[in-house]
Motif scaffolding. Structure first.
Motif, mmCIF file in Angstrom:
data_model
loop_
_atom_site.group_PDB
_atom_site.id
_atom_site.type_symbol
_atom_site.label_atom_id
_atom_site.label_comp_id
_atom_site.label_asym_id
_atom_site.label_seq_id
_atom_site.Cartn_x
_atom_site.Cartn_y
_atom_site.Cartn_z
ATOM 1 N N TRP A 132 0.827 -1.202 0.000
ATOM 2 C CA TRP A 132 0.000 0.000 0.000
ATOM 3 C C TRP A 132 0.865 1.257 0.000
ATOM 4 O O TRP A 132 0.565 2.227 -0.700
ATOM 5 N N ALA A 133 1.988 1.236 0.760
ATOM 6 C CA ALA A 133 2.862 2.408 0.849
ATOM 7 C C ALA A 133 3.569 2.689 -0.468
ATOM 8 O O ALA A 133 3.873 3.845 -0.790
ATOM 9 N N SER A 134 3.861 1.633 -1.244
ATOM 10 C CA SER A 134 4.584 1.835 -2.506
ATOM 11 C C SER A 134 3.760 2.624 -3.517
ATOM 12 O O SER A 134 4.301 3.185 -4.474
ATOM 13 N N LEU A 135 2.431 2.680 -3.321
ATOM 14 C CA LEU A 135 1.559 3.414 -4.240
ATOM 15 C C LEU A 135 1.428 4.883 -3.863
ATOM 16 O O LEU A 135 0.840 5.667 -4.614
ATOM 17 N N ALA A 136 1.964 5.257 -2.689
ATOM 18 C CA ALA A 136 1.861 6.649 -2.246
ATOM 19 C C ALA A 136 2.736 7.541 -3.134
ATOM 20 O O ALA A 136 3.852 7.169 -3.507
ATOM 21 N N PRO A 137 2.259 8.739 -3.496
ATOM 22 C CA PRO A 137 3.045 9.617 -4.369
ATOM 23 C C PRO A 137 4.258 10.226 -3.680
ATOM 24 O O PRO A 137 5.190 10.666 -4.345
ATOM 25 N N GLN A 138 4.244 10.283 -2.358
ATOM 26 C CA GLN A 138 5.356 10.874 -1.615
ATOM 27 C C GLN A 138 5.431 10.242 -0.222
ATOM 28 O O GLN A 138 4.583 9.438 0.155
ATOM 29 N N ALA A 139 6.483 10.612 0.510
ATOM 30 C CA ALA A 139 6.669 10.076 1.859
ATOM 31 C C ALA A 139 5.506 10.499 2.763
ATOM 32 O O ALA A 139 4.944 11.585 2.605
ATOM 33 N N PHE A 140 5.149 9.625 3.702
ATOM 34 C CA PHE A 140 4.036 9.921 4.600
ATOM 35 C C PHE A 140 4.338 9.356 5.978
ATOM 36 O O PHE A 140 5.147 8.444 6.146
ATOM 37 N N MET A 141 3.657 9.936 6.983
ATOM 38 C CA MET A 141 3.832 9.545 8.379
ATOM 39 C C MET A 141 2.473 9.254 8.992
ATOM 40 O O MET A 141 1.542 10.044 8.850
ATOM 41 N N VAL A 142 2.355 8.095 9.648
ATOM 42 C CA VAL A 142 1.130 7.736 10.357
ATOM 43 C C VAL A 142 1.505 7.451 11.807
ATOM 44 O O VAL A 142 2.401 6.643 12.067
ATOM 45 N N THR A 143 0.854 8.120 12.753
ATOM 46 C CA THR A 143 1.153 7.932 14.175
ATOM 47 C C THR A 143 -0.130 7.649 14.935
ATOM 48 O O THR A 143 -1.234 7.987 14.503
ATOM 49 N N ALA B 26 15.839 16.312 11.692
ATOM 50 C CA ALA B 26 17.120 15.826 11.161
ATOM 51 C C ALA B 26 17.000 14.382 10.683
ATOM 52 O O ALA B 26 17.576 14.000 9.648
ATOM 53 N N HIS B 27 16.241 13.560 11.412
ATOM 54 C CA HIS B 27 16.048 12.173 11.002
ATOM 55 C C HIS B 27 15.293 12.095 9.672
ATOM 56 O O HIS B 27 15.641 11.289 8.794
ATOM 57 N N LEU B 28 14.274 12.939 9.504
ATOM 58 C CA LEU B 28 13.497 12.922 8.270
ATOM 59 C C LEU B 28 14.350 13.348 7.076
ATOM 60 O O LEU B 28 14.241 12.779 5.980
ATOM 61 N N GLU B 29 15.219 14.336 7.295
ATOM 62 C CA GLU B 29 16.115 14.755 6.215
ATOM 63 C C GLU B 29 17.034 13.604 5.820
ATOM 64 O O GLU B 29 17.261 13.348 4.626
ATOM 65 N N MET B 30 17.566 12.901 6.825
ATOM 66 C CA MET B 30 18.461 11.788 6.531
ATOM 67 C C MET B 30 17.738 10.685 5.766
ATOM 68 O O MET B 30 18.274 10.118 4.807
ATOM 69 N N ILE B 31 16.503 10.371 6.165
ATOM 70 C CA ILE B 31 15.753 9.296 5.506
ATOM 71 C C ILE B 31 15.475 9.654 4.045
ATOM 72 O O ILE B 31 15.582 8.798 3.151
ATOM 73 N N ASN B 32 15.133 10.898 3.788
ATOM 74 C CA ASN B 32 14.851 11.303 2.409
ATOM 75 C C ASN B 32 16.097 11.176 1.527
ATOM 76 O O ASN B 32 16.014 10.726 0.376
#
Length: 800
Positions: free
Chosen positions: A417-428, A485-491
């Motif tokens: 399901w995540a591979s179909l997302a157009p961009q990075a997303f966060m669910v909490t 900073a973590h999100l920048e690294m992941i991208n």
């Protein structure tokens, strides 16, 4: 109304002594009221004190007789207001007064007379004595009875006020010091910038007792950002910013000097209040936050809760708080910078790892495992698309993926399901609420979080110009586990991983095609041969197959070997002393118990001699007491003798410990150990290092594909470069449970124990070792590695 001054002529020595016995205003005022009440029976007495000359008010501190007074009385109203204006003795007839003029008195009877004696010293009014008569007017002789009481009372109240002011100032200073200690301890309790800023705002507001505290941080040379606020201030919106000339905080930042505004009519406050209908800002103070000569922000306080404007003492306290806050913010910024450096180093390490190889498995495991050193995730995974299907290719902490596992299936469904997302997303998930707009997404992840125990999912699609490759995910039970900073690294990591995975996927397909083409060419050449040639070829092939399948040969696993120290120990000083003599040299062979060095022992010899002397004296005294039949003294001396016997034994042991001895047979490995002469050694300081010579440990690195062949206790042979003609034999003692990276391969290590009675094997020697794995057919020995490689290729392609 009439005014007059009484005559004072009464001895008041006992009264003065009673006043001197008290130090505070309240008790002294009560002594005054009680004394006057005794002198004037039937008269009610109230003693008023003016505690603050800057904001004067009549504060009743003591009463005598049947009368009740409110807490504070206005300074300029009623009969007391007349006393404040005239500062002289005043007397009023009850019939001449309206009830409102003495409304401060809670009295049920009709007042027939009021008299006031001001407590005046050097033109300063410290209070007044109020006399209330409900029976008759004050006769002249009654008032003259007071004598010198007013004069002594004035001095007593003035000195008591001075004493309480000094005491309160000291208590306030102590309270401020305690508050500063508490603030410094709280500010330095964390190095997390996001946690520290709200703490600073909250604690400052609590210490200063103000309506609101604003913490502004420097964004650049001309702009401040409101990063934290505690309290209510309608004039400043959330996430506000100020540039030069736009507000009080910007003014303080530009000047670098503290600012105090105590005038409600100040144009800066008027401008600020004009921006909000609810604004009532009447006093503001602000100070810059400066750490190591650099401004990091501005601390601003708004409105004291007691309704008074800020003063210089408040500004001084704010400056003191600002120094501590600036230091804490500076430390937190250093920590934040160090984490960024650590993140960058990890990113470089991952990038180097995934770009230095075209091995797909190695790239996958590097992407999901290596970032764990700086990103606090609990699980990372990569799913890749293959022939229209999504397959989970790597999960952090797992060397092998079991497709039938329920946990893997749940993860595969989410990653698909995540591979179909157009961009990075966060669910909490906080509590029972999932932070997502779409109801379908909330329901999907609520079930997923319930099943897995996770509370945060960050998904990044992996795609390039050629299309989608798959998706990368990070999960944690902490919903706030990722920072900016973590999100920048992941991208950045996702972009690099996409390129590396695309290259590794293309490279994986090329060798397979190149292997099939020569096979087809060989087949065509064989079919072109004659019948007899084909028969001979087939017979030779059958014989070769039989030979490779049935003929047994020894199966060995080989790898690079290095001799390690079997047992290394540090000889440490058990006592304090200076090295007097060293008996060994580097590389010298020693035996267990050999003396390696001696420490200066004269203090310990002296202590031993003293203890022996006292032991002998105690024995002599005991014998003498026994001879004189003095049992009590003999018992005392027996205890003394026992104590000194123990001291003698302890001092002998300490004297023996000045000889530093070898713990086992071995060699001395410390360079220039003879230069230790004259060096002072404290208890526990290392004198030298020795290595066990009875046996040697040889570490052998071997490929992970050979791990299944190794067994504990297997025979091994070691060839070392230092002894090319000699073979050292031993057995496998340990097989390492964890692999280590060596360039493009992963190595496991086997530890071989080799006898070394002659001491030939020394740590650091290198060579080659072979470990016996039993007997196996020639074909298994020769073709085992190629077969494993082909099997892995087929498994990746077919995926059964």
């Amino acid at each position: 109304m009439a005014t007059r001054r009484p005559r004072f002529a009464v001895p008041v020595a006992p009264f003065a002594a009673s006043l001197l016995a008290q130090q505070e205003v309240g008790p002294r005022a009560q002594v005054i009221a009680d004394q006057i009440g005794q002198l004037l029976p039937g008269i009610a007495v109230v003693v008023y004190v003016i505690e603050d000359q800057q904001n004067p008010a009549w504060t009743p501190r003591a009463t005598a007789g049947e009368i009740t007074v409110g807490d504070v009385t206005e300074f300029d109203s009623g009969t007391l207001g007349a006393v404040a204006a005239n500062k002289t003795f005043m007397q009023f007839e009850g019939g001449d007064l309206q009830r409102e003029e003495y409304a401060h008195l809670d009295i049920r009877r009709t007042v027939t007379g009021l008299a006031y004696v001001p407590l005046l010293l050097d033109e300063t009014l410290f209070g007044a004595i109020e006399l209330v008569n409900c029976d008759q007017s004050f006769p002249e002789e009654m008032l003259e009875t007071l004598g010198e009481i007013p004069e002594l009372s004035t001095h007593a109240i003035a000195t008591a006020l001075s004493y309480e002011s000094e005491r309160n100032t000291s208590l306030q200073s102590i309270s401020r010091v305690a508050q500063m200690y508490d603030l410094e301890k709280v500010f330095n309790s964390t190095l997390e910038m996001d946690e520290l800023m709200p703490i600073i705002a909250s604690k400052c507001r609590e210490a200063l007792s103000v309506q609101a505290i604003h913490l502004w941080m420097v964004k650049d040379e001309s702009e401040l950002l409101l990063t934290s606020r505690d309290g209510e201030d309608p004039t400043v919106p959330e996430e506000a910013s100020q540039k030069t000339g736009e507000g009080i905080a910007a003014e303080v930042s530009d000047s670098g000097e503290p600012l105090l505004i105590d005038d409600p009519d100040d144009e800066r406050l008027a401008k600020r209040n004009a921006g909000s209908a609810e604004a009532t800002i009447f006093s503001v103070m602000a100070t810059p936050l400066i750490a190591h000569g650099n401004e990091v922000g501005v601390l601003e306080a708004v409105n004291k809760l007691d309704g008074r404007p800020f003063d210089e003492d408040d500004l001084f306290f704010l400056n003191s708080i600002a120094e501590t806050a600036a230091a804490a913010l500076h430390n937190a910024s250093l920590m934040h910078a160090e984490r960024k450096v650590e993140i960058l180093e990890t990113l470089v390490k991952v990038s180097t790892e995934i770009t230095s190889t075209l091995n797909l498995d190695r790239v996958l495991h590097a992407v999901v495992n290596l970032p764990g050193s700086v990103i606090p995730y609990e699980r990372a995974a990569i799913a890749m698309e293959h022939r229209g299907k999504t397959q989970v290719k790597a999960i952090s902490g797992m060397t092998q993926i079991n497709p039938g596992d329920a946990e893997v299936d749940r993860l595969r469904a989410i990653l698909q399901w995540a591979s179909l997302a157009p961009q990075a997303f966060m669910v909490t998930r906080h509590g029972e609420e999932v932070d997502q707009e779409r109801p379908e997404t909330r329901e999907k992840f609520l079930q997923y979080f319930t099943d897995t125990g996770m509370r945060a999912f960050y998904g990044v699609p992996l795609a390039d110009e050629e299309g989608r490759l798959g998706s990368l995910s990070f999960e944690s039970a902490n919903p706030d586990f990722l920072s900016e900073a973590h999100l920048e690294m992941i991208n950045i990591l996702a972009a690099q991983a996409t390129v590396a995975l695309r290259n590794a996927t293309l490279y994986k397909e090329v060798p397979f095609i190149g292997m099939l083409e020569p096979i087809l060419q060989k087949k065509q050449k064989f079919m072109a041969q004659g019948k007899r040639r084909k028969t001979l070829t087939l017979t030779a092939a059958a014989a070769a197959v039989l030979f490779f399948a049935a003929f047994p040969v020894p199966l060995r696993v080989d790898g690079n070997a290095e001799v390690a120290a079997a047992h290394t120990a540090q000889v440490q000083s058990p006592v304090d002393g200076v090295v007097r003599q060293v008996f060994v040299r580097e590389g010298q062979k020693i035996a267990r118990g050999d003396v390696l060095a001696d420490l200066e022992d004269w203090p310990y010899r002296s202590a031993l001699a003293e203890a022996e002397a006292k032991y002998g004296t105690a024995n002599s005294e005991m014998n003498r007491a026994l001879a004189s039949n003095d049992g009590s003294e003999a018992g005392i001396q027996r205890v003394q003798a026992s104590y000194w016997a123990t001291e003698v034994e302890r001092d002998r042991q300490r004297l023996e410990e000045t000889h530093l001895r070898a713990l086992f047979d071995g060699w001395v490995t410390t360079p220039h150990v003879e230069n230790m002469v004259g060096r002072h050694l404290a208890v526990g300081d290392t004198f030298a290092e020795i290595v066990d010579s009875s046996r040697a440990i040889v570490d052998v690195g071997f490929d992970e594909q050979d791990m299944v062949l190794l067994r504990r206790g297997a025979a091994a042979a070691v060839k070392l470069e230092g002894y090319p003609t000699r073979t050292f034999r031993g057995s496998v003692d340990i097989v390492s449970p964890k692999s280590q990276s060596d360039r493009d391969t992963r190595l496991f290590y086997a530890r071989i124990t080799v006898p070394n009675s002659d001491g030939r094997l020394r740590p650091g020697m290198q060579g080659r070792a072979k470990i016996s794995a039993g007997w196996a057919p020639v074909g298994f020995v020769v073709f085992r590695r190629p077969a494993m490689w082909i099997y892995s290729i087929l498994w990746r392609e077919l995926g059964w």
